[in-house]
Design a protein around this motif. Structure first.
Motif: not given
Lengths: 406, 537, 522
Positions: A201-217
């Motif tokens: 997913t993304g907000f750029t209209g380009d190839l892209g990813y969103e990465l989600w982790v615990e805050p400690t990571q």
């Protein structure tokens, strides 16, 4: 009915006006110009180095942005899907686990409160991301439903990795399996021994990813991605909000609160907008159970169009920010430009503009009267405008699966 | 004997404002003040050596910027410094701080309820809608609903037009806001008790109503719609105390050639043949003028300085029934240093603003129950401020002054006030504050305690009512002060009212003074010198 | 428009308004079915037995505002309606100096001639105000924007009545007092504290308000508004008799009535009501559903929030429905002895409300989830006029006690007995030996009323009668003209304009509205 327990934020320090995201140590280190702004109360970089280099990182190599400040809500419980389907205008009952969809939601009058994305994380477990603060509205909408809603903005650290080499960078960083991840898909995986959720997913209209982790990571995640650059494999650059603003307009994404007033903050009558008026008719589905605003939207659908938020290309190179729009050169005023950028790839002024319709009809011509400065002297000029039905810039690599590798 | 164009009785801020606009139009105006100082309830007084107290009104937010601009008060020495934030101390040792920094304020609300932090966006938007609407009526003369005159009909049409700028559901929501109690109104937004208590306070200040009384939501507006440099809802201190406001208006008035006489108590308004002709002073001196304008409250005007013989019987009856129950007390305290409030984080800016000690709507309402029974509450609502943190002119360096407004304080403490009871009332308030500030009592060098009795005796506000008449529906708009007399003209010719007993009512706003001046100038065929509303911003 | 009916109309709840609405619709050619959860019809207007051999009017116990037009249109007298004996109000005094408050005159005690004259004048003037607002009563409340011809006509009539009906002085006075509290107005007009206390009861009984609560002049007018020319009476056979007459009239008009039929759900498809589902699971189809239930029960329980817009549901949820009156029924082994009252006078409406402060203090506690030691009481002894209510020589007493909170701090469990004792002890002060006469008792707190009569909050009016919940804002704006956001679903109960009391007016207005909209017709 049981009185729900009050959700409280932890104590805070009044001296720390802007909150720091879990990535802050790295963000601060990378920021050369220290140009900060507030995004939902978080200290956020507008620019790290230069706008041009950040913009081209997104369009030609790989960009990284701290996404933590985006409002995030966790929604679960037996009625979760019914709750969401009654909340948003789109039919989300068919959203499969591990898929993401774009949504908008309205108040009773069918006026847009906000837009965002729903992540179906696992069966019956959802995350809603929004531009603005929505907990009050979500809880209000949950009356009479068996659903749990928790604000988790600070409990989930997120990075957006966007650009044509994003796939290659993340693969080099140690994330495997991205080759089969389709646009709007979610993948749960591991990186260096910790859990990472990746969404395409993304907000750029380009190839892209969103990465989600615990805050400690958060810092290990950041370091893993930037290690690719340190190893000399690919260029990876942090980007700020200013570069994002350029690419989101190129990609034709609207921004509630910038491109139009959200219903919750509209004070004067007529200053809020319906989904049809901001070009979101495509996310309104009447062919589903009741949702908030349905009746009002059905009524609006049967009436002549009053106005539209449009993607407007303005001829020439004079910056059209804040310009009024007319139906002819020196004609009748019919609207105004809300946000605008100069697109380096298209070499054009791209804007989001609010246009009035007359008797349900779009204006035949649109002209902008532009006031601009040369060596502190003011000049005025007229520029012809053209409505773009499609995103200004739309690249096939955005959704190609598997993505090209470099 | 000199003949003036106009006599204004009472040098309070409205009397001075009124006089200034008349003088600006070229009239020969004298203001007569019974005290040997001017300002009425808008004063700074040195009651303890080295300290100046704003001993009645204590903040300035409602004062109309239009009046400020047109009387050029800045050049006449006025500076209004915005106040920063507010705090409610809680019984459990915690606090709620409405920080002036918006991001911090949001996080602080979220500390008490995340939902309320978001609901406050909805609340602020809604309040702003109602502010916009009501603000437009402040500098206008209320139309008479019983009149068919073109002017009244046009004014009603204007009212309706503003009303109809709202959507249909907004119209109903506005009517609900106008008629609801503040506590119940806030329940539609906020789940946290301390936040509801915090925002309720402004709705009861100066009123004989409780937080659960219908109509109090609107009073909130009376305190929320003030604007300082465009920030609706912000309150401010006048540098040098509230006396600086009246001094600046007086100076402006004098720059237009106006004359002020202090220690000149008016005993009677002379009426001859149904026309006011002048006044007689307590000294016996007689002063004549084309018009006589009273800045006294409606009771004092019609039952005090006017002769019943000169008035219609129905008006006397109205004046007798005019509701003007005082409900507030005031302490002014000279402090040897800044008091500590250990509940607050070290170095917190919150003490720069308002300080309250009532953390639930129920406690607020119970304080009201006491007032209804003519008792002062053992657990009152207070609004405490320490302006000397900003203003070096009001105390010696390193020392401070605390202004403590107390809601409620009865007009007649069961069986009547005595000095001993007054001091006991003061002690109750000081005890409440010292529960949250251990060193507070030790710092006190001097304290002035004022109940409605003192307020009435000194500045002539009947029953000590700070608004010169309660702000209930029977006494608002075209009902203020009385039905049929809301357009500033008295019952006899050439006699006018300019006090807070008239529309739009109390608070250091100046609007009654300006609106009434507009009517006088109109009747005398003079150029209108009063300002127009700045309009929607 | 053709007159063919599409399936039937279902009325949820057989309270008096449900019956009135059903009858009007049946007369207009609709096929109407009334579904009542309880075993008897009437809702708040019913007669129940609370101890072996002792009967009483279950909730409402005085008939004072049944609308004359409704009586006439539905031919209720032919259907068996008997108004019963007319009664007056007697305000009890501890010293035997009781006051009698009639429709136009007050007597007794040590009333001064000024107060007596003021009373007559006051009632006359206030009845004129009530009269001026009357165009608003028997019609749907006008919308304030987007109004139709009828709305404009209603507003014009009120404007005309205020301006020319009342005249300049009265209009000014009405605008002055209309929004304020009864306490200040009574203090302006009267001296006698007891008289003022008793008069204030009519402004606050059944509401979460004390005499000093602003807007209580309006609630007083509301009470006067409903006051019919017949005045107040105790119908023989109790309020159940009124319900029976309504039921007979309904049946005569072709309405079918089912009792013991609890509606579990109002079925909605595509934003339209299509029928109901009973607790038994039985499905009943209908082209139109009319709810006599309160707004909270109707929308939040029967329809369900997922068929509603979120803010609408929130506003219904936040509407104020805190009941404040407890009903106490006592079986007595004889007539109570009250000094200075004859047996006939005991049969009147008796009030305990010493003065304004007494009433205000009684209310103070309700704000905090407490009740006062000294409640305001409205007492009737219906067995005096109807001997069938109690065994020979015995009597029943029906008491409405204010202010009793819905949400008692700590809950009602185990707390009822204390309240009963409290009330009996209070009456004992006026009627020595009273407590020894009590054989049995039944207490209905607002919570019990909610449970037994299916009224949210146990509120007399199905929702507070404060300005912000009246007229075009009753129960909330967006559903104040009897129709609702759900097509084919209507409100006809006391939660709708003009509110509670056994008036039949909401039922009448709802039926007019439905007929005018041509709803349910193909």
């Amino acid at each position: 009915m049981m009185k729900p327990e009050i959700q409280k934020a932890p104590p805070h320090d009044f001296r720390e006006v802007l909150q720091k995201s879990p990535f802050h140590a790295r963000v601060d280190e990378k920021s050369l110009v220290k140009s900060w702004t507030s995004w939902n109360g978080y200290q956020t970089a507008r620019v790290y180095d230069t706008l041009a280099s950040e913009y081209f990182a997104i369009r030609s190599s790989c960009s990284v942005m701290d996404l933590t400040p985006m409002e995030k809500y966790r929604i679960s419980g037996p009625d979760a899907v019914d709750f969401l389907n009654r909340l948003v205008t789109r039919d989300v009952s068919k959203l499969k686990p591990h898929r993401v969809t774009y949504v908008a939601w309205c108040n009773d009058d069918g006026r847009v409160l906000d837009d965002g994305t729903i992540f179906h994380l696992n069966e019956g477990d959802y995350r809603l991301c929004s531009q603005h603060h929505q907990l009050d509205w979500l809880l209000m909408s949950s009356l009479g439903m068996d659903v749990t809603i928790e604000e988790e903005t600070h409990e989930v650290a997120a990075l957006s990795v966007q650009g044509p080499t994003a796939f290659s960078v993340l693969t080099a960083a140690g994330i495997s399996g991205l080759d089969v991840l389709k646009a709007f898909g979610i993948m749960h995986t591991q990186l260096n021994g910790f859990d990472v959720m990746v969404s395409r997913t993304g907000f750029t209209g380009d190839l892209g990813y969103e990465l989600w982790v615990e805050p400690t990571q958060a810092l290990p995640l950041w370091d893993a991605i930037f290690s690719v650059q340190q190893r000399g494999l690919y260029d990876v650059r942090p980007i700020g909000l200013d570069a994002l603003e350029m690419v989101r307009i190129e990609a034709g994404f609207i921004m509630p609160g910038d491109d139009f007033n959200t219903a919750e903050t509209a004070i004067r009558a007529g200053h809020d907008r319906s989904p049809f008026e901001v070009g979101l008719g495509w996310v309104v589905s009447f062919d589903k159970p009741h949702f908030t605003g349905k009746k009002a939207l059905l009524k609006e659908q049967g009436e002549p169009i009053k106005r539209r938020l449009v993607k407007l290309r303005v001829e020439g190179n004079k910056p059209p920010a804040d310009a009024f729009l007319y139906d002819a050169k020196k004609g009748r005023r019919i609207g105004e430009i809300k946000t605008s950028i100069w697109s380096p790839v298209l070499k054009a002024n791209l804007t989001m503009a609010d246009i009035e319709y007359r008797k349900g009809q779009a204006p035949r011509e649109i002209w902008a009267e532009i006031f601009y400065q040369k060596e502190l002297g003011w000049h005025a000029t007229w520029a012809k405008c053209e409505v773009s039905e499609q995103p200004f810039w739309n690249h096939p690599r955005r959704s190609a699966t598997p993505p090209d590798s470099f | 004997m000199k003949n003036y164009d106009a006599i204004v009785i009472g040098a309070g801020h409205n009397g001075l404002t009124h006089a200034a606009f008349l003088a600006k139009a070229g009239l020969d105006v004298v203001v007569l003040e019974k005290n040997d100082y001017i300002g009425g309830a808008t004063v700074s007084r040195e009651l303890h050596e080295g300290w100046k107290y704003s001993n009645c009104s204590y903040v300035c937010s409602l004062f109309r910027p239009e009046i400020y601009q047109s009387l050029d008060l800045g050049r006449h020495g006025l500076e209004v410094v915005p106040l920063q934030g507010s705090t409610t101390f809680m019984q459990n040792g915690d606090y709620f701080g409405s920080y002036h920094q918006p991001t911090v304020r949001r996080r602080e609300i979220a500390r008490h309820s995340k939902r309320d932090a978001d609901a406050s966006i909805r609340f602020d938007t809604d309040i702003m809608k109602w502010c916009r609407l009501i603000r437009g009526f402040l500098l206008r003369t209320p139309p008479d609903p019983a009149s068919f005159k073109i002017r009244d009909v046009m004014e009603f049409a204007h009212l309706l037009k503003s009303f109809y700028s709202l959507t249909e559901s907004q119209i109903y929501e506005f009517l609900r806001f106008f008629t609801m109690s503040i506590a119940e109104y806030l329940e539609e937004y906020f789940e946290s008790e301390v936040i509801r208590a915090h925002f309720s306070g402004g709705s009861i200040i100066g009123t004989g109503l409780g937080v659960f009384s219908p109509g109090t939501a609107y009073v909130l507006l009376h305190h929320a719609m003030g604007d300082i440099d465009g920030n609706v809802g912000s309150w401010g201190f006048a540098r040098g105390g509230m006396g600086a406001v009246s001094k600046a208006i007086a100076s402006s008035f004098q720059s237009f050639g106006g004359e002020i006489r202090t220690a000149a108590e008016v005993q009677k308004i002379n009426v001859s043949g149904g026309t006011a002709t002048g006044v007689i002073l307590a000294s016996g001196e007689e002063i004549n003028a084309r018009v006589v304008v009273s800045n006294l409250d409606a009771k004092r005007t019609f039952l005090g300085v006017m002769d019943k013989q000169d008035l219609p019987e129905s008006l006397v009856h109205r004046a007798e029934n005019f509701k003007i129950r005082g409900s507030s007390g005031k302490l002014n305290i000279a402090l040897d240093g800044m008091p500590d409030f250990p509940a607050l984080p070290k170095g917190s800016p919150l003490l720069l603003g308002h300080t309250h000690f009532t953390d639930t709507p129920e406690r607020l309402e119970r304080a009201y129950d006491d007032w209804k029974d003519d008792r002062w509450s053992q657990d009152p609502y207070v609004d405490a401020l320490i302006p000397t943190q900003y203003d070096p002119t009001m105390s010696p360096p390193g020392k401070h002054m605390m202004s403590v407004f107390v809601q409620y304080c009865p007009v007649e403490a069961e069986g009547g006030w005595t000095d001993a009871k007054r001091d006991a009332f003061g002690a109750t308030v000081i005890d409440q504050i010292s529960q949250y500030s251990p060193n507070f009592k030790d710092l006190i060098l001097h304290a002035e305690v004022r109940t409605p009795r003192e307020i009435e005796a000194e500045i002539g506000l009947t029953e000590g009512n700070i608004f010169q008449g309660e702000l209930t529906l029977d006494q608002l708009m075209f009902n203020r002060p009385f039905p049929g007399y809301a357009q500033y003209r008295g019952p006899v010719k050439n006699m006018y009212m300019c006090s807070s007993s008239t529309h739009p009512g109390g608070g250091v706003m100046g609007a009654p003074g300006a609106n009434s001046a507009r009517e006088v100038l109109r009747d005398l065929g003079k150029t209108d010198t009063t300002p127009r509303d700045f309009g929607d911003d | 428009m053709t007159n063919t009916m599409d399936k039937s109309v279902v009325v949820v709840g057989g309270g008096h308004n449900g019956l009135v609405c059903a009858t009007y619709l049946a007369k207009a050619g609709y096929k109407v079915q009334v579904l009542e959860a309880r075993d008897e019809i009437g809702g708040g207007a019913s007669t129940t037995s609370f101890a072996q051999g002792y009967k009483v009017s279950g909730l409402a116990h005085i008939l004072h505002s049944l609308n004359p037009k409704v009586c006439k249109d539905l031919a209720l007298e032919q259907a068996g309606l008997e108004r019963g004996v007319a009664i007056e109000t007697i305000a009890l005094a501890r010293d035997g100096q009781h006051l009698t408050l009639g429709k136009d005159s007050a007597t007794g005690g040590s009333l001064s001639s000024e107060d007596i004259a003021a009373y007559t004048q006051f009632k006359k003037e206030f009845r004129r105000y009530a009269e001026a607002l009357k165009p608003m009563m028997m019609t749907k409340p006008p919308r304030l924007k987007g109004m139709d011809h009828k709305d404009k006509f209603t507003l014009a009539k009120i404007g005309w009545k205020l301006r020319f009906g009342l005249g300049t002085d009265s209009m000014r006075e009405f605008f002055r007092v209309g929004g304020i509290n009864i306490y200040d107005v009574l203090n302006e007009e009267f001296d006698n504290p007891h008289l003022k206390g008793a008069m204030a009861v009519d402004a606050v009984m059944g509401l979460h308000m004390g005499p000093r609560t602003p807007t209580t002049v309006l609630t007083y007018l509301h009470r006067l508004w409903g006051e019919t020319d017949a005045g107040q009476s105790l119908p023989s056979g109790g309020m159940g008799q009124v319900a029976n007459a309504l039921s007979t009239a309904a049946s005569n008009a072709g309405v079918s009535i089912r009792t013991g039929a609890k509606v579990q759900r109002i079925r909605v498809e595509n934003g339209k009501a299509v029928g109901v589902e009973l607790a038994t699971g039985e499905q009943i189809d209908a082209s139109m559903v009319i709810s006599n239930a309160d707004a909270k029960s109707t929308f939040l329980d029967l329809v369900g929030t997922r068929e509603l817009d979120a803010m609408f549901a929130h506003r219904i949820h936040k509407s104020r429905t805190k009941g404040t009156v407890a009903k106490l029924h006592l079986a007595l082994n004889g007539l109570p002895q009250i000094e200075g009252l004859s047996a006939a006078q005991l049969g009147q409406r008796l009030l305990i409300a010493d003065d304004l402060q007494y009433v205000e203090h009684a209310f103070n506690h309700a704000k905090y989830g407490e009740y006062s030691d000294k409640p305001v009481l409205e007492i009737t002894i219906p067995s005096i006029s109807d001997s069938s209510f109690a065994p020979q020589g015995h009597h029943v007493m029906s008491i409405s006690a204010s202010f009793v909170p819905y949400a008692l701090k700590g809950g009602w469990e185990g707390q009822r007995e204390a309240l009963v004792k409290n009330i009996i002890a209070l009456i004992e002060q006026y009627a020595p030996g009273f407590s020894a006469q009590v054989l049995a008792s039944e207490l209905l707190t607002p919570v019990d009323i909610e449970e037994q009569y299916h009224i949210a909050g146990g509120h007399w009016h199905h929702g507070e009668l404060a300005i912000d919940q009246m007229f075009m804002m009753r129960p909330i704006h967006g559903t104040a003209q009897y129709d609702t956001p759900i097509d084919g679903l209507f409100l006809c109960g006391a939660c709708a304009h003009p509110g509670g009391g056994v008036t039949g007016v909401p039922g009448h207005n709802a039926a007019q509205r439905i007929i005018a909209m041509g709803a349910g017709k193909k």
